[in-house]
Design an enzyme around this catalytic site. Structure first.
Site, PDB file in Angstrom:
ATOM      1  N   ASP A   1      -8.882 -11.029   8.929  1.00  0.00           N
ATOM      2  CA  ASP A   1      -7.879  -9.986   9.214  1.00  0.00           C
ATOM      3  C   ASP A   1      -9.185  -8.807   9.397  1.00  0.00           C
ATOM      4  O   ASP A   1      -8.804  -8.295  10.466  1.00  0.00           O
ATOM      5  CB  ASP A   1      -8.028 -10.123   7.776  1.00  0.00           C
ATOM      6  CG  ASP A   1      -6.309  -8.546   7.631  1.00  0.00           C
ATOM      7  OD1 ASP A   1      -5.513  -8.402   8.814  1.00  0.00           O
ATOM      8  OD2 ASP A   1      -6.197  -8.092   6.532  1.00  0.00           O
TER       9      ASP A   1
ATOM     10  N   ARG B   1       2.832 -12.248  -1.378  1.00  0.00           N
ATOM     11  CA  ARG B   1       1.103 -12.407  -0.939  1.00  0.00           C
ATOM     12  C   ARG B   1       0.011 -13.485  -1.886  1.00  0.00           C
ATOM     13  O   ARG B   1       1.035 -13.531  -2.493  1.00  0.00           O
ATOM     14  CB  ARG B   1       0.338 -10.965  -0.745  1.00  0.00           C
ATOM     15  CG  ARG B   1       1.047 -10.193   0.333  1.00  0.00           C
ATOM     16  CD  ARG B   1      -0.009 -10.537   1.261  1.00  0.00           C
ATOM     17  NE  ARG B   1       0.585  -8.372   2.494  1.00  0.00           N
ATOM     18  CZ  ARG B   1       0.083  -8.763   3.602  1.00  0.00           C
ATOM     19  NH1 ARG B   1      -1.687  -9.140   3.546  1.00  0.00           N
ATOM     20  NH2 ARG B   1       0.530  -7.744   4.228  1.00  0.00           N
TER      21      ARG B   1
ATOM     22  N   HIS C   1      -9.006  -5.085  13.261  1.00  0.00           N
ATOM     23  CA  HIS C   1      -8.132  -5.115  12.515  1.00  0.00           C
ATOM     24  C   HIS C   1      -7.489  -6.595  13.249  1.00  0.00           C
ATOM     25  O   HIS C   1      -6.699  -6.990  14.250  1.00  0.00           O
ATOM     26  CB  HIS C   1      -6.852  -4.530  12.340  1.00  0.00           C
ATOM     27  CG  HIS C   1      -5.979  -5.105  10.888  1.00  0.00           C
ATOM     28  ND1 HIS C   1      -4.579  -4.425  11.105  1.00  0.00           N
ATOM     29  CD2 HIS C   1      -6.113  -5.649  10.093  1.00  0.00           C
ATOM     30  CE1 HIS C   1      -4.335  -4.945  10.121  1.00  0.00           C
ATOM     31  NE2 HIS C   1      -4.903  -5.920   9.232  1.00  0.00           N
TER      32      HIS C   1
ATOM     33  N   LYS D   1      -0.265 -13.218  14.934  1.00  0.00           N
ATOM     34  CA  LYS D   1      -2.040 -12.961  14.477  1.00  0.00           C
ATOM     35  C   LYS D   1      -2.628 -14.768  13.586  1.00  0.00           C
ATOM     36  O   LYS D   1      -3.248 -15.667  14.326  1.00  0.00           O
ATOM     37  CB  LYS D   1      -2.164 -12.169  13.742  1.00  0.00           C
ATOM     38  CG  LYS D   1      -3.451 -11.621  13.876  1.00  0.00           C
ATOM     39  CD  LYS D   1      -3.837 -10.399  13.865  1.00  0.00           C
ATOM     40  CE  LYS D   1      -3.319  -9.730  12.389  1.00  0.00           C
ATOM     41  NZ  LYS D   1      -4.033  -9.613  11.373  1.00  0.00           N
ATOM     42  N   THR D   2      -1.666 -14.524  12.639  1.00  0.00           N
ATOM     43  CA  THR D   2      -2.254 -15.705  12.048  1.00  0.00           C
ATOM     44  C   THR D   2      -2.113 -17.344  12.434  1.00  0.00           C
ATOM     45  O   THR D   2      -2.838 -18.610  12.421  1.00  0.00           O
ATOM     46  CB  THR D   2      -1.730 -15.353  10.363  1.00  0.00           C
ATOM     47  OG1 THR D   2      -1.810 -14.684   9.602  1.00  0.00           O
ATOM     48  CG2 THR D   2      -2.594 -16.770   9.384  1.00  0.00           C
TER      49      THR D   2
ATOM     50  N   ARG E   1       1.378  -1.407  -0.068  1.00  0.00           N
ATOM     51  CA  ARG E   1      -0.036  -0.021  -0.445  1.00  0.00           C
ATOM     52  C   ARG E   1       0.445   1.280   0.355  1.00  0.00           C
ATOM     53  O   ARG E   1       2.204   1.235   0.695  1.00  0.00           O
ATOM     54  CB  ARG E   1      -1.159  -0.192   1.273  1.00  0.00           C
ATOM     55  CG  ARG E   1      -1.938  -1.022   1.019  1.00  0.00           C
ATOM     56  CD  ARG E   1      -3.048  -0.995   2.223  1.00  0.00           C
ATOM     57  NE  ARG E   1      -2.090  -0.825   3.810  1.00  0.00           N
ATOM     58  CZ  ARG E   1      -1.864   0.029   4.089  1.00  0.00           C
ATOM     59  NH1 ARG E   1      -1.753   0.926   3.877  1.00  0.00           N
ATOM     60  NH2 ARG E   1      -0.692  -0.410   5.145  1.00  0.00           N
TER      61      ARG E   1
ATOM     62  N   LYS F   1      -8.216  -2.582   1.775  1.00  0.00           N
ATOM     63  CA  LYS F   1      -8.603  -1.529   2.292  1.00  0.00           C
ATOM     64  C   LYS F   1      -9.256  -0.185   2.687  1.00  0.00           C
ATOM     65  O   LYS F   1      -9.427   0.078   3.398  1.00  0.00           O
ATOM     66  CB  LYS F   1      -6.762  -1.171   3.096  1.00  0.00           C
ATOM     67  CG  LYS F   1      -5.779  -2.308   3.196  1.00  0.00           C
ATOM     68  CD  LYS F   1      -6.527  -3.147   5.116  1.00  0.00           C
ATOM     69  CE  LYS F   1      -5.085  -4.333   5.136  1.00  0.00           C
ATOM     70  NZ  LYS F   1      -6.236  -4.994   5.717  1.00  0.00           N
TER      71      LYS F   1
ATOM     72  N   SER G   1       2.015  -7.153  12.084  1.00  0.00           N
ATOM     73  CA  SER G   1       2.672  -7.641  11.485  1.00  0.00           C
ATOM     74  C   SER G   1       3.908  -8.497  12.435  1.00  0.00           C
ATOM     75  O   SER G   1       4.377  -8.628  13.262  1.00  0.00           O
ATOM     76  CB  SER G   1       3.138  -6.887  10.164  1.00  0.00           C
ATOM     77  OG  SER G   1       3.058  -7.938   9.035  1.00  0.00           O
TER      78      SER G   1
END
Length: 543
Positions: free
Chosen positions: A259, A324, A222, A244-245, A60, A202, A240
């Site tokens: 997410d 990604r 988030h 989390k994942t 981004r 986003k 990041s």
């Protein structure tokens, strides 16, 4: 799952200012992949997954993100470096430029929706210049049935034109040729000059982060979320690299999403999306089995070097660190079918504290929960350059500052209120260092972190003794099944206690400095949730 392949009764695209276009409506991912390869816009890997490059933007571009400043937004938005203003006049001029640019071209239209909980469903029509951008939208948004497509009316429109660059940015009130703009009055997300697909995702997430709290009393988050076999839901926040994942992928629990979620007034937690957009740098089957196995036909790989044998080289970051994959959520087996669940019981704030001073697990009061939520702390490990050994603190308000149009305290107060009403426990989990900072101590073992989370989910930390950390005020359990007790108080793990105190005060000071910009809008309860020691080494009076 049956794939909806349908050409909608071709509505008139001229209403969007698009003239003489050849429009492909709601093509299947298979068809979009075929077109992408035929047009030489991407290639297939050995197992038939589509791989594309997004060009000069591989992430981004936060400095080129704008919100139209008008009657709807002027008073509501937290204007500043995150939310930059653009005038309605300049938006209209850029929209006309984009639609003129797309006119006469072959374009791809996709009808989908976001918000899995039916009451909050929001229809999105996306018009893209590239076929693979359209495939990304199929993967990431929720997919209507054929019947729903027949009478589809959009609530929001995304216009995505990566090939258009504004020739005179200053004249249009923007910084350079690319832009991502949200217009709440027209309900349009306008993207030009960047092919990075995350801008579309986003853009809509940012829009929901404004609309849901102000109009629907829903807290947008988030975070990742999963649900246990007895229907208890857990929520995982983290920037990041905090896990989390990894930590929300639990064989004993079903994934709601990884997410973006909403928390309703009825205590339902619902996924905004219909897919996952996962980082794949250094991906391996051993480390992230779910993601690794989801990379199959229908998935879309971005900015990954493909080896001569057609295999993706996940270790190669020569294009970008931010490699990604997007895939529809049904590529994962252990999924909550409805993508929503009730009964939030535990919230985890994950932080990778490279200073090694935060406890591996602590239980937060409502004030502390709001304070740590608004702070959104993690620490970036120093680069690999010789001589740089000091970690750098990193704060992102509400664990998602770049996508939050409202003042962070709005989300913080909502979280506190929902926590208290639902009787949720909030935990701060340090997945970072113990026994010293980065370079001295070592990273807390993943098996210990998993044991802490399992103990919490099983209610095993409900009735143990806690002690308060004298610098941060956090409540640390004295016992946790499956975890050596001596690591639960971080000071115990340091050879020199004085070094621990010095480093901890240094981090406490960073928290206080960062929080200054929110303090004038935060309640007393939230302010008191911060570290107990201030920069002058004075204990705060409420201790």
């Amino acid at each position: 799952m049956k794939e909806a392949i349908i050409t909608t009764k071709n509505p008139d695209l001229e209403k969007y200012g698009l003239k003489d276009v050849t429009a492909h409506w709601n093509l299947s991912p298979k068809k979009l992949q075929k077109i992408t390869v035929e047009k030489n816009l991407g290639k297939e890997t050995a197992n038939g997954t589509l791989a594309i490059n997004t060009g000069k933007f591989t992430g981004r571009s936060p400095q080129d993100r704008f919100i139209v400043k008008d009657n709807y937004t002027t008073e509501k938005v937290w204007w500043g470096k995150t939310n930059k203003a653009i005038s309605p006049e300049n938006f209209d001029k850029l929209e006309k430029e984009v639609t003129t640019y797309l006119s006469g071209k072959e374009i791809y239209v996709r009808d989908g929706y976001v918000c899995a909980e039916p009451e909050y469903r929001t229809n999105i029509r996306t018009i893209t210049e590239f076929p693979w951008s359209n495939m990304f939208v199929f993967n990431m948004f929720l997919r209507p049935s054929e019947k729903e497509l027949e009478n589809f009316n959009e609530d929001w429109l995304i216009l995505d034109a990566p090939g258009y660059e504004c020739p005179d940015p200053k004249a249009y009130g923007i910084r350079q040729g690319n832009f991502s703009i949200i217009n709440f009055t027209k309900k349009i997300a306008l993207i030009g000059g960047s092919a990075y697909t995350g801008e579309m995702k986003k853009g809509i997430f940012s829009a929901l982060n404004m609309i849901l709290p102000t109009e629907r009393d829903v807290l947008p988050m988030h975070c990742s979320a999963n649900v246990g076999k007895y229907g208890d839901t857990a929520i995982f926040f983290g920037l990041s690299g905090t896990g989390k994942t990894t930590l929300s992928a639990d064989p004993e629990r079903k994934l709601i999403g990884d997410d973006e979620h909403g928390w309703t007034k009825d205590n339902t937690i619902f996924n905004f999306e219909g897919g996952c957009y996962a980082k794949v740098i250094d991906l391996s089957e051993e480390k992230e089995p779910d993601i690794f196995r989801a990379v199959k036909p229908g998935a879309l790989l971005e900015n990954i070097v493909i080896k001569d044998n057609g295999e993706p080289d996940y270790e190669d970051s020569s294009i970008t660190q931010n490699t990604r994959v997007s895939y529809p959520i049904y590529h994962i087996d252990n999924i909550q079918e409805t993508l929503y669940a009730n009964n939030p019981k535990n919230i985890f704030f994950l932080t990778c504290d490279a200073f090694g001073v935060l406890p591996p697990v602590s239980k937060l009061t409502p004030g502390q929960a709001a304070y740590h939520f608004i702070s959104g702390y993690t620490a970036k490990v120093a680069g690999t350059e010789a001589g740089i050994t000091e970690p750098v603190p990193s704060f992102s308000a509400c664990f998602g500052e770049p996508f939050m149009p409202l003042h962070p305290t709005v989300y913080g107060e909502m979280l506190s209120k929902k926590m208290t009403e639902a009787g949720v426990n909030v935990w701060l989990i340090n997945t970072g260092w113990s026994a010293g900072p980065y370079g001295v101590g070592s990273r807390i073992k993943l098996k210990y972190t998993r044991a802490m989370i399992t103990a919490i989910l099983n209610g095993e930390l409900d009735n143990v003794d806690y002690e308060q950390n004298f610098i941060f005020g956090l409540f640390m359990p004295k016992y946790c099944p499956g975890v050596p007790s001596e690591i639960l108080d971080p000071m115990n793990t340091w050879l020199k206690k004085g070094d621990y105190v010095g480093k901890a005060i240094h981090l406490a000071h960073s928290f206080h400095l960062n929080f200054e910009k929110f303090a004038h809008q935060a309640s007393e309860q939230i302010i008191e949730g911060g570290p107990l020691i201030d920069e002058h080494h004075h204990l705060h009076e409420h201790f």
